[in-house]
Design an enzyme around this catalytic site. Structure first.
Site, PDB file in Angstrom:
ATOM      1  N   LYS A   1      56.013   8.257 -35.976  1.00  0.00           N
ATOM      2  CA  LYS A   1      54.914   9.164 -35.619  1.00  0.00           C
ATOM      3  C   LYS A   1      54.778   9.327 -34.111  1.00  0.00           C
ATOM      4  O   LYS A   1      54.403  10.387 -33.632  1.00  0.00           O
ATOM      5  CB  LYS A   1      53.595   8.685 -36.214  1.00  0.00           C
ATOM      6  CG  LYS A   1      53.560   8.884 -37.722  1.00  0.00           C
ATOM      7  CD  LYS A   1      52.159   8.840 -38.279  1.00  0.00           C
ATOM      8  CE  LYS A   1      52.203   9.095 -39.770  1.00  0.00           C
ATOM      9  NZ  LYS A   1      50.939   8.819 -40.432  1.00  0.00           N
TER      10      LYS A   1
ATOM     11  N   LYS B   1      61.533  12.603 -46.534  1.00  0.00           N
ATOM     12  CA  LYS B   1      60.448  12.534 -47.531  1.00  0.00           C
ATOM     13  C   LYS B   1      59.624  13.829 -47.510  1.00  0.00           C
ATOM     14  O   LYS B   1      59.495  14.466 -46.457  1.00  0.00           O
ATOM     15  CB  LYS B   1      59.641  11.261 -47.242  1.00  0.00           C
ATOM     16  CG  LYS B   1      58.219  11.410 -46.954  1.00  0.00           C
ATOM     17  CD  LYS B   1      57.504  10.140 -46.618  1.00  0.00           C
ATOM     18  CE  LYS B   1      56.534  10.507 -45.494  1.00  0.00           C
ATOM     19  NZ  LYS B   1      55.489   9.613 -45.210  1.00  0.00           N
TER      20      LYS B   1
ATOM     21  N   LYS C   1      53.261  16.429 -45.686  1.00  0.00           N
ATOM     22  CA  LYS C   1      52.384  17.547 -45.337  1.00  0.00           C
ATOM     23  C   LYS C   1      52.591  17.979 -43.894  1.00  0.00           C
ATOM     24  O   LYS C   1      52.181  19.063 -43.504  1.00  0.00           O
ATOM     25  CB  LYS C   1      50.916  17.239 -45.639  1.00  0.00           C
ATOM     26  CG  LYS C   1      50.416  15.886 -45.243  1.00  0.00           C
ATOM     27  CD  LYS C   1      49.027  15.587 -45.846  1.00  0.00           C
ATOM     28  CE  LYS C   1      48.727  14.094 -45.767  1.00  0.00           C
ATOM     29  NZ  LYS C   1      47.581  13.660 -46.488  1.00  0.00           N
TER      30      LYS C   1
END
Ligand code: TYM
Length: 342
Positions: free
Chosen positions: A119, A203, A206
């Site tokens: 992230k 994966k 969103k």
């Protein structure tokens, strides 16, 4: 592992960061619903404090994302009279115990977290400190309820291991061997890692820039059918055996999605569709997806039409959650010696 004296209690959380995907549904929310039972308590949380660690969406958006996630939970089958449903920021004990765990967890443990690395990206100096200590708050979410079982997708496994390490270290350091349970991650079924429809090595997420990479729970039937029709595959037909899926990540992903949606095993899906072309399988997959998740969007909009009712449900859930959390926080402070004189 030996069972602890703690009674079975289920906790899990989802970030209110926008649309839920089919990955969130199959890997988490569908399983939350399955675990909702009279035998033990289930607590499901919209982790809004976690949702601002990467970026802040704006106050109205954050509130609405939280309500929308609550609506999605209920539309998927979570029942506020059976499960405790609430948003994290309404129960201050999460952040209070989170601070304690910041002092229990070690820098080296946090530095190993792959999700932080993913992230934060290349420029980790610019990432928030909250993103770095995120797993300590997550451990607190779970342990503030003495939760023993945590249903999550595969991507949360490392965070759950850290939660276990924090529980063990706290119990050892403060001489209370059974105070915090060492919670079990429940990462089960065929859809613990639903992959992108555009790239079988990534994966479904969103935050993927391509909307075609995922099914959103708010997609209508035509969009769901189109996304599956355009999903990346290889030119071969579906194999006749499970082993034949090896090295074919996109095919394997679609078979697993079908299996999870239809409550079948992948072997049964292969027994039914083995040898067929994707041109035949994809419409069948779209049909089962529309049947199982196609109604969620409409139920969500109905619920979102009465935001005050959602707020009431979350407020009531927060009261029930706080009733469990506060005595555990009090006891934690007492064990550590924080003077509490009122
Ligand atoms: P979050 O909000 O990213 O995802 C919510 C849940 O969905 C699962 N999931 C998936 N499962 C299968 N395939 C996928 N492609 C997929 N994408 C997401 C996740 O594994 C997760 O179970 N850190 C957590 C939120 C959290 C939490 C907690 C979870 C905060 N505190 C305490 C459990 C217990 C997260 O970011 O999930």
């Amino acid at each position: 592992m030996a069972e602890t004296a703690h009674t079975k209690r289920v906790f899990s959380g989802v970030q209110p960061t926008g649309n839920l995907t089919l990955g969130n549904y199959l890997g988490a929310v569908k399983r939350f619903v399955e675990m909702q039972s009279a035998d033990y308590q289930t607590i499901y949380c919209m982790v809004d404090l976690h949702a601002v660690t990467a970026s802040w969406p704006g106050s109205e958006e954050l509130r609405d994302n939280t309500r929308e996630l609550a609506a999605a939970f209920i539309a998927c089958g979570l029942d506020p009279s059976q499960s405790i449903l609430f948003n994290q920021s309404q129960v201050p004990a999460h952040t209070q115990l989170g601070w304690v765990f910041n002092c229990v967890a070690r820098m080296g443990w946090m530095r190993r977290m792959t999700q932080f690395k993913d992230k934060a990206g290349k420029n980790s100096e610019e990432a928030s400190v909250g993103l770095f200590t995120y797993p300590a708050l997550m451990a607190s979410d779970i342990l503030i309820y003495h939760a023993t079982h945590v249903p999550v997708g595969e991507d949360q496994r490392q965070h759950l291991e850290l939660t276990r390490d924090i529980a063990i270290k706290f119990n050892n350091d403060f001489g209370e061997p059974d105070f915090f349970p060492v919670p079990e991650p429940i990462i089960e079924g065929v859809a613990t890692k639903v992959m992108s429809l555009r790239d079988g090595s990534k994966k479904m997420s969103k935050s993927d820039p391509s909307d075609m990479s995922r099914i959103n729970l708010t997609d209508d039937a035509d969009t769901i059918a189109k996304k599956f029709r355009k999903a990346k595959t290889d030119p071969e037909p579906l194999p006749e055996t499970l082993e034949g899926l090896e090295g074919r990540p996109e095919a394997e992903n679609l078979v697993n999605i079908y299996a999870a949606l239809a409550d079948m095993t992948p072997a049964a899906v292969i027994a039914e569709f083995g040898g067929q072309q994707f041109g035949q399988f994809k419409p069948a997959l779209a049909d089962v997806a529309v049947e199982k998740v196609g109604g969620i969007a409409a139920r969500m909009s109905e619920l979102m039409a009465d935001k005050a009712e959602i707020d009431r449900i979350l407020g009531k859930g927060a009261d029930r959650a706080a009733e469990i959390a506060e005595p555990i926080l009090d006891r934690t402070y007492e064990i550590m010696g924080f003077l509490q004189s009122r």
